[in-house]
Design a protein around this motif. Structure first.
Motif, PDB file in Angstrom:
ATOM      1  N   HIS A   4       0.834  -1.206   0.000  1.00 39.21           N
ATOM      2  CA  HIS A   4       0.000   0.000   0.000  1.00 39.21           C
ATOM      3  C   HIS A   4       0.867   1.253   0.000  1.00 39.21           C
ATOM      4  O   HIS A   4       0.575   2.224  -0.696  1.00 39.21           O
ATOM      5  N   LYS A   5       1.926   1.214   0.766  1.00 43.41           N
ATOM      6  CA  LYS A   5       2.843   2.354   0.820  1.00 43.41           C
ATOM      7  C   LYS A   5       3.469   2.603  -0.549  1.00 43.41           C
ATOM      8  O   LYS A   5       3.557   3.749  -1.001  1.00 43.41           O
ATOM      9  N   LEU A   6       3.886   1.547  -1.201  1.00 40.77           N
ATOM     10  CA  LEU A   6       4.500   1.692  -2.521  1.00 40.77           C
ATOM     11  C   LEU A   6       3.486   2.194  -3.548  1.00 40.77           C
ATOM     12  O   LEU A   6       3.832   2.953  -4.451  1.00 40.77           O
ATOM     13  N   ARG A   7       2.241   1.796  -3.400  1.00 43.86           N
ATOM     14  CA  ARG A   7       1.207   2.281  -4.314  1.00 43.86           C
ATOM     15  C   ARG A   7       1.012   3.788  -4.154  1.00 43.86           C
ATOM     16  O   ARG A   7       0.886   4.519  -5.130  1.00 43.86           O
ATOM     17  N   TYR A   8       0.998   4.278  -2.906  1.00 44.38           N
ATOM     18  CA  TYR A   8       0.914   5.719  -2.657  1.00 44.38           C
ATOM     19  C   TYR A   8       2.066   6.448  -3.336  1.00 44.38           C
ATOM     20  O   TYR A   8       1.900   7.507  -3.918  1.00 44.38           O
ATOM     21  N   MET A   9       3.254   5.872  -3.230  1.00 42.26           N
ATOM     22  CA  MET A   9       4.422   6.490  -3.837  1.00 42.26           C
ATOM     23  C   MET A   9       4.245   6.581  -5.357  1.00 42.26           C
ATOM     24  O   MET A   9       4.477   7.634  -5.949  1.00 42.26           O
ATOM     25  N   LYS A  10       3.819   5.498  -5.969  1.00 40.49           N
ATOM     26  CA  LYS A  10       3.645   5.483  -7.422  1.00 40.49           C
ATOM     27  C   LYS A  10       2.575   6.475  -7.866  1.00 40.49           C
ATOM     28  O   LYS A  10       2.749   7.178  -8.870  1.00 40.49           O
ATOM     29  N   VAL A  11       1.478   6.547  -7.118  1.00 42.22           N
ATOM     30  CA  VAL A  11       0.399   7.492  -7.454  1.00 42.22           C
ATOM     31  C   VAL A  11       0.912   8.920  -7.371  1.00 42.22           C
ATOM     32  O   VAL A  11       0.687   9.731  -8.273  1.00 42.22           O
ATOM     33  N   PHE A  12       1.613   9.236  -6.303  1.00 43.12           N
ATOM     34  CA  PHE A  12       2.117  10.593  -6.132  1.00 43.12           C
ATOM     35  C   PHE A  12       3.104  10.952  -7.238  1.00 43.12           C
ATOM     36  O   PHE A  12       3.032  12.030  -7.822  1.00 43.12           O
ATOM     37  N   LEU A  13       4.020  10.057  -7.534  1.00 45.12           N
ATOM     38  CA  LEU A  13       5.017  10.334  -8.566  1.00 45.12           C
ATOM     39  C   LEU A  13       4.370  10.522  -9.934  1.00 45.12           C
ATOM     40  O   LEU A  13       4.759  11.420 -10.691  1.00 45.12           O
ATOM     41  N   SER A  14       3.373   9.721 -10.241  1.00 48.17           N
ATOM     42  CA  SER A  14       2.732   9.861 -11.548  1.00 48.17           C
ATOM     43  C   SER A  14       1.886  11.132 -11.615  1.00 48.17           C
ATOM     44  O   SER A  14       1.789  11.766 -12.654  1.00 48.17           O
ATOM     45  N   ARG A  15       1.278  11.527 -10.500  1.00 46.04           N
ATOM     46  CA  ARG A  15       0.453  12.726 -10.459  1.00 46.04           C
ATOM     47  C   ARG A  15       1.297  13.992 -10.621  1.00 46.04           C
ATOM     48  O   ARG A  15       0.880  14.960 -11.221  1.00 46.04           O
ATOM     49  N   THR A  16       2.485  13.983 -10.082  1.00 46.62           N
ATOM     50  CA  THR A  16       3.300  15.196 -10.032  1.00 46.62           C
ATOM     51  C   THR A  16       4.438  15.220 -11.041  1.00 46.62           C
ATOM     52  O   THR A  16       5.061  16.250 -11.233  1.00 46.62           O
ATOM     53  N   ASN A  17       4.743  14.087 -11.633  1.00 46.38           N
ATOM     54  CA  ASN A  17       5.886  13.973 -12.554  1.00 46.38           C
ATOM     55  C   ASN A  17       7.215  14.284 -11.872  1.00 46.38           C
ATOM     56  O   ASN A  17       8.150  14.749 -12.508  1.00 46.38           O
ATOM     57  N   ILE A  18       7.278  14.060 -10.570  1.00 50.63           N
ATOM     58  CA  ILE A  18       8.535  14.225  -9.838  1.00 50.63           C
ATOM     59  C   ILE A  18       9.424  13.024 -10.132  1.00 50.63           C
ATOM     60  O   ILE A  18       8.975  11.882 -10.151  1.00 50.63           O
ATOM     61  N   ASN A  19      10.685  13.291 -10.334  1.00 51.74           N
ATOM     62  CA  ASN A  19      11.666  12.245 -10.563  1.00 51.74           C
ATOM     63  C   ASN A  19      12.056  11.654  -9.209  1.00 51.74           C
ATOM     64  O   ASN A  19      12.448  12.385  -8.296  1.00 51.74           O
ATOM     65  N   LEU A  20      11.947  10.348  -9.071  1.00 49.58           N
ATOM     66  CA  LEU A  20      12.259   9.696  -7.800  1.00 49.58           C
ATOM     67  C   LEU A  20      13.697   9.964  -7.371  1.00 49.58           C
ATOM     68  O   LEU A  20      13.966  10.173  -6.181  1.00 49.58           O
ATOM     69  N   ASP A  21      14.625  10.007  -8.309  1.00 49.10           N
ATOM     70  CA  ASP A  21      16.026  10.283  -7.955  1.00 49.10           C
ATOM     71  C   ASP A  21      16.178  11.670  -7.334  1.00 49.10           C
ATOM     72  O   ASP A  21      16.955  11.848  -6.392  1.00 49.10           O
ATOM     73  N   ASP A  22      15.423  12.644  -7.830  1.00 56.27           N
ATOM     74  CA  ASP A  22      15.466  13.990  -7.248  1.00 56.27           C
ATOM     75  C   ASP A  22      14.914  13.978  -5.826  1.00 56.27           C
ATOM     76  O   ASP A  22      15.460  14.617  -4.935  1.00 56.27           O
ATOM     77  N   PHE A  23      13.828  13.234  -5.619  1.00 55.66           N
ATOM     78  CA  PHE A  23      13.234  13.144  -4.287  1.00 55.66           C
ATOM     79  C   PHE A  23      14.216  12.475  -3.321  1.00 55.66           C
ATOM     80  O   PHE A  23      14.381  12.919  -2.181  1.00 55.66           O
ATOM     81  N   ILE A  24      14.881  11.435  -3.784  1.00 48.56           N
ATOM     82  CA  ILE A  24      15.878  10.748  -2.949  1.00 48.56           C
ATOM     83  C   ILE A  24      17.002  11.706  -2.577  1.00 48.56           C
ATOM     84  O   ILE A  24      17.446  11.730  -1.420  1.00 48.56           O
TER      85      ILE A  24
END
Length: 80
Positions: A4-24
Motif C-alpha cells: 500500500h505504501k509503494l502504491r501511494y508512492m507510485k500514485v504521487f510520482l505519476s500525479r506530479t511527474n517528480i523524478n524519484l532520484d530527485d526526491f531521494i
C-alpha cells in the motif's frame, strides 16, 4: 502494508511527474536531521532510514492531498 505504501508512492510520482532520484537526493540532505529527531536511538543504516523517510513522506503527502483537496502542483511540490 508495504505494498500500500509503494502504491501511494507510485500514485504521487505519476500525479506530479517528480523524478524519484530527485526526491531521494532531497531526502539524503535531511536524513541526519530526521534521524536525530527520533526520541529513541536507532542503529538503522542510512539506506534503511532513507527508505522509511521516502515511503512515509509519500503517504503523508497523499493523505494531505486526499483529505484537504490540495493540488501538489499548486503547492509547488511538483517542482522539486
Amino acid at each position: 502494508m508495504e505494498e500500500h505504501k509503494l502504491r501511494y508512492m507510485k500514485v504521487f510520482l505519476s500525479r506530479t511527474n517528480i523524478n524519484l532520484d530527485d526526491f531521494i537526493s532531497v531526502m539524503m540532505g535531511i536524513e541526519k536531521r530526521a534521524r536525530n529527531s527520533y526520541s529513541e536511538k536507532n542503529d538503522l543504516n542510512v539506506d534503511k532510514v532513507l527508505k522509511i523517510l521516502i515511503i512515509d513522506s509519500f503517504i503523508i503527502l497523499e493523505a494531505m492531498i486526499g483529505e484537504l483537496g490540495i493540488d501538489p502542483v499548486d503547492m509547488g511540490v511538483a517542482t522539486l
